[in-house]
Design a protein around this motif. Structure first.
Motif, mmCIF file in Angstrom:
data_model
loop_
_atom_site.group_PDB
_atom_site.id
_atom_site.type_symbol
_atom_site.label_atom_id
_atom_site.label_comp_id
_atom_site.label_asym_id
_atom_site.label_seq_id
_atom_site.Cartn_x
_atom_site.Cartn_y
_atom_site.Cartn_z
ATOM 1 N N ALA A 179 52.651 33.002 -14.547
ATOM 2 C CA ALA A 179 51.033 33.921 -13.822
ATOM 3 C C ALA A 179 51.423 33.077 -12.806
ATOM 4 C CB ALA A 179 49.802 34.085 -14.576
ATOM 5 N N ARG A 180 51.420 31.770 -11.879
ATOM 6 C CA ARG A 180 52.468 31.496 -10.905
ATOM 7 C C ARG A 180 53.067 30.054 -11.233
ATOM 8 N NH1 ARG A 180 47.770 31.950 -7.552
ATOM 9 N NH2 ARG A 180 48.708 30.171 -6.394
ATOM 10 N N SER A 181 54.492 30.705 -10.721
ATOM 11 C CA SER A 181 55.727 30.022 -10.497
ATOM 12 C C SER A 181 56.117 29.526 -9.285
ATOM 13 C CB SER A 181 56.840 31.232 -11.511
ATOM 14 O OG SER A 181 56.355 31.220 -12.584
ATOM 15 N N ARG A 182 56.258 28.178 -9.074
ATOM 16 C CA ARG A 182 56.980 27.995 -7.889
ATOM 17 C C ARG A 182 58.072 26.973 -7.433
ATOM 18 N NH1 ARG A 182 52.577 28.090 -4.332
ATOM 19 N NH2 ARG A 182 50.595 28.024 -4.539
ATOM 20 N N ILE A 183 58.800 27.298 -6.860
ATOM 21 C CA ILE A 183 59.878 26.679 -7.219
ATOM 22 C C ILE A 183 60.336 25.665 -6.597
ATOM 23 C CG2 ILE A 183 62.924 27.358 -6.914
ATOM 24 C CD1 ILE A 183 61.996 30.622 -7.581
ATOM 25 N N TYR A 184 61.153 24.741 -6.544
ATOM 26 C CA TYR A 184 61.542 23.539 -5.697
ATOM 27 C C TYR A 184 62.675 23.145 -6.114
ATOM 28 C CZ TYR A 184 56.216 22.511 -6.760
ATOM 29 O OH TYR A 184 55.036 22.865 -7.070
ATOM 30 N N LEU A 209 64.505 35.116 -7.069
ATOM 31 C CA LEU A 209 64.889 35.570 -7.944
ATOM 32 C C LEU A 209 66.309 34.731 -8.082
ATOM 33 C CD1 LEU A 209 66.483 39.237 -9.039
ATOM 34 C CD2 LEU A 209 67.549 37.935 -8.676
ATOM 35 N N ALA A 210 67.291 34.221 -7.437
ATOM 36 C CA ALA A 210 69.023 33.843 -6.905
ATOM 37 C C ALA A 210 68.110 32.507 -7.127
ATOM 38 C CB ALA A 210 69.332 33.878 -5.952
ATOM 39 N N LEU A 211 67.022 31.762 -7.041
ATOM 40 C CA LEU A 211 66.428 30.262 -7.402
ATOM 41 C C LEU A 211 66.273 30.487 -9.080
ATOM 42 C CD1 LEU A 211 64.701 29.862 -4.375
ATOM 43 C CD2 LEU A 211 67.106 28.397 -4.534
ATOM 44 N N THR A 212 65.470 31.232 -9.444
ATOM 45 C CA THR A 212 65.058 31.193 -10.472
ATOM 46 C C THR A 212 66.248 31.148 -11.429
ATOM 47 O OG1 THR A 212 62.846 32.829 -10.077
ATOM 48 C CG2 THR A 212 63.825 32.933 -11.767
ATOM 49 N N ARG A 213 67.170 32.261 -11.364
ATOM 50 C CA ARG A 213 68.114 32.296 -11.791
ATOM 51 C C ARG A 213 69.246 31.036 -11.930
ATOM 52 N NH1 ARG A 213 72.246 33.038 -15.174
ATOM 53 N NH2 ARG A 213 74.795 34.351 -14.966
ATOM 54 N N VAL A 214 68.970 30.044 -11.346
ATOM 55 C CA VAL A 214 70.240 29.175 -11.803
ATOM 56 C C VAL A 214 69.011 28.163 -11.586
ATOM 57 C CG1 VAL A 214 70.295 26.411 -9.637
ATOM 58 C CG2 VAL A 214 71.075 29.281 -8.762
ATOM 59 N N ALA A 215 67.747 28.006 -11.851
ATOM 60 C CA ALA A 215 66.861 27.118 -12.433
ATOM 61 C C ALA A 215 66.705 27.743 -14.473
ATOM 62 C CB ALA A 215 65.555 27.107 -11.846
ATOM 63 N N ASP A 260 62.978 33.645 7.755
ATOM 64 C CA ASP A 260 63.826 34.006 7.280
ATOM 65 C C ASP A 260 63.938 34.288 6.117
ATOM 66 O OD1 ASP A 260 66.393 35.888 7.764
ATOM 67 O OD2 ASP A 260 67.001 34.704 9.537
ATOM 68 N N PRO A 261 63.979 35.208 5.676
ATOM 69 C CA PRO A 261 64.760 34.825 3.474
ATOM 70 C C PRO A 261 65.488 35.189 3.586
ATOM 71 C CG PRO A 261 62.008 36.419 3.967
ATOM 72 C CD PRO A 261 63.002 36.001 5.073
ATOM 73 N N VAL A 262 66.617 36.060 4.336
ATOM 74 C CA VAL A 262 67.667 37.008 4.101
ATOM 75 C C VAL A 262 68.875 35.722 4.803
ATOM 76 C CG1 VAL A 262 69.048 38.875 4.424
ATOM 77 C CG2 VAL A 262 66.974 38.679 4.286
ATOM 78 N N LYS A 263 68.507 34.977 5.189
ATOM 79 C CA LYS A 263 69.644 34.067 6.078
ATOM 80 C C LYS A 263 69.332 32.949 5.297
ATOM 81 C CE LYS A 263 72.579 33.010 9.272
ATOM 82 N NZ LYS A 263 73.339 34.082 9.671
ATOM 83 N N ALA A 264 67.642 32.515 5.153
ATOM 84 C CA ALA A 264 68.349 31.435 3.675
ATOM 85 C C ALA A 264 69.039 31.642 2.350
ATOM 86 C CB ALA A 264 66.660 31.312 3.561
ATOM 87 N N LEU A 265 68.729 33.242 1.902
ATOM 88 C CA LEU A 265 69.727 33.242 0.806
ATOM 89 C C LEU A 265 70.925 32.975 1.570
ATOM 90 C CD1 LEU A 265 69.956 34.472 -1.948
ATOM 91 C CD2 LEU A 265 69.998 36.606 -0.659
ATOM 92 N N GLU A 266 71.816 33.717 2.234
ATOM 93 C CA GLU A 266 72.686 33.328 2.686
ATOM 94 C C GLU A 266 73.163 32.100 2.872
ATOM 95 O OE1 GLU A 266 75.771 34.242 6.566
ATOM 96 O OE2 GLU A 266 73.257 35.101 6.354
ATOM 97 N N GLY A 267 72.386 31.089 3.163
ATOM 98 C CA GLY A 267 72.769 29.616 3.133
ATOM 99 C C GLY A 267 72.660 29.338 2.290
ATOM 100 N N PHE A 268 71.398 29.749 0.805
ATOM 101 C CA PHE A 268 71.294 28.437 -0.488
ATOM 102 C C PHE A 268 72.727 29.370 -1.329
ATOM 103 C CE2 PHE A 268 70.510 29.951 -4.744
ATOM 104 C CZ PHE A 268 70.508 28.761 -5.487
ATOM 105 N N GLY A 280 81.810 39.200 -5.982
ATOM 106 C CA GLY A 280 81.889 38.089 -6.593
ATOM 107 C C GLY A 280 81.555 36.898 -7.356
ATOM 108 N N HIS A 281 79.832 36.915 -6.998
ATOM 109 C CA HIS A 281 79.550 35.671 -7.758
ATOM 110 C C HIS A 281 78.713 36.505 -8.519
ATOM 111 C CE1 HIS A 281 80.508 32.902 -4.850
ATOM 112 N NE2 HIS A 281 79.666 33.289 -3.470
ATOM 113 N N ALA A 282 79.232 36.772 -10.428
ATOM 114 C CA ALA A 282 77.936 37.249 -10.690
ATOM 115 C C ALA A 282 77.253 36.254 -11.164
ATOM 116 C CB ALA A 282 79.166 37.184 -12.540
ATOM 117 N N GLY A 283 76.794 35.300 -11.047
ATOM 118 C CA GLY A 283 75.855 34.698 -11.666
ATOM 119 C C GLY A 283 74.679 35.481 -10.429
ATOM 120 N N LEU A 284 74.853 35.469 -9.608
ATOM 121 C CA LEU A 284 73.638 36.681 -8.441
ATOM 122 C C LEU A 284 73.624 37.736 -9.179
ATOM 123 C CD1 LEU A 284 74.453 35.400 -5.168
ATOM 124 C CD2 LEU A 284 73.058 34.410 -6.842
#
Length: 341
Positions: free
Chosen positions: A292-297, A245-251, A139-147, A179-183
């Motif tokens: 080419a292969r970008s993983r997020i932690y 995308l949202a996680l990449t923005r943070v990193a 459920d990536p949409v719900k995960a985005l909501e939690g993040f 309201g979250h311009a950072g996204l």
């Protein structure tokens, strides 16, 4: 070879537990060894005192051993910034598959870890405050909501965004992002309304490529236009891509207050492992950009992107909410191209 429970040993010593001639397999999330004396897994997904989660892909030999019933003993180790913590033997509790492919293994330690060692092993840091990770990949949409609630706060100012005619994952993104311009800005920018044929819903911050949607799909494929001669399709569909995308923005951009704590460095494989050792790999397929292969932690206070273009060197971007989360990185001897604390 026997190793005392809860001792910290070098990786070579941990892998040797599998026995002479063991076959070693390395993935982005773990290292496995399958030999005559047993199977070894070295991973970072310790959830609590007795549960260990390991994300795929899995070598065929290891998958057969762990899911095929009676097999050699499984010896588990938690990866630390320096060495591997012996967790003892473990057993399989769940094998999660997606379209027939093994994506995740949940393991239960035969001997629960003492409370005072949980922080050492990273269990308390990765389990508390980042529960949205447990919703993936289902459920990536719900995960985005939690993040978004964890990172930005769950009470944004109401900024209406036109969402009619957009795919549901994009409508959900706009509802969460109000309201979250950072996204919306930074290295990957999202437009309020897709336009064109095929629809363009975003672009890179420097304008070198655009983000396209597959027309007419409920959860469409995402394409990059400008990274190659032909539109390049991303590995995940839109619902999961928007979280990445949202996680990449943070990193990479470290919002919401400009250059928040973090930085960028080039690292070899061993250094990259140490950077992400306390974090959990986001269990989605790697992005095709910025490498080419970008993983997020991720953990409760830190997001890291590890990009791989070749087998030897990695681009690493780290963003944190608290400078204290980055103290350990100063001890790794990295040559940071940029660093803010």
């Amino acid at each position: 070879m026997e190793i005392r429970l809860w001792s910290v040993v070098a990786e070579d010593a941990a892998l040797a537990v599998a026995g002479r001639g063991a076959r070693v397999h390395e993935t982005a999330d773990a290292v496995f060894a399958a030999g005559p004396d047993g199977t070894v897994v070295i991973a970072t997904g310790l959830r609590n005192a007795e549960d260990l989660r390991v994300d795929g892909p899995f070598p065929r030999l290891v998958e057969g051993r762990l899911t095929g019933g009676d097999g050699p003993a499984l010896h588990a180790f938690a990866r630390l910034p320096k060495g591997c913590l012996a967790l003892g033997t473990a057993r399989l509790t769940e094998a999660a598959r997606r379209r027939g492919v093994l994506k995740r293994l949940d393991l239960r330690l035969d001997t629960p870890m003492p409370e005072h060692l949980l922080a050492v092993a990273g269990a308390s840091d990765t389990a508390a405050g980042a529960e949205w990770l447990d919703l993936l990949p289902e459920d990536p949409v719900k995960a985005l909501e939690g993040f978004v609630a964890d990172w930005y706060g769950d009470d944004p100012a109401e900024v209406p965004v036109p969402v009619d005619g957009q795919p549901e994952p994009l409508r959900a993104f706009h509802r969460l992002a109000g309201g979250h311009a950072g996204l919306y800005g930074g290295s990957l920018q999202v437009h309020e309304r897709p336009a064109g044929d095929p629809p363009v819903f975003g672009e890179s911050g420097d304008g070198t490529f655009e983000l396209l949607l597959e027309p007419g799909a409920d959860d469409p494929h995402v394409f990059y236009r400008g990274l190659s001669d032909q539109p390049l399709r991303e590995r995940e569909r839109l619902s999961a891509y928007l979280l990445l995308l949202a996680l990449t923005r943070v990193a990479m951009d470290r919002p919401p207050e400009g250059l928040a704590p973090g930085g960028m460095a080039f690292a070899d494989r061993a250094q990259a492992r140490r950077i992400v050792a306390p974090l959990k790999r986001v269990p989605l397929r790697p992005l095709r950009w910025p490498c080419a292969r970008s993983r997020i932690y991720a953990g409760p206070d830190t997001v890291a992107l590890v990009g791989e273009d070749d087998a030897d060197w990695f681009e690493v971007y780290v963003g944190a909410r608290d400078p204290a989360a980055l103290r350990r990185l100063r001890k790794l001897g990295l040559d940071w191209a940029s660093f803010e604390s």
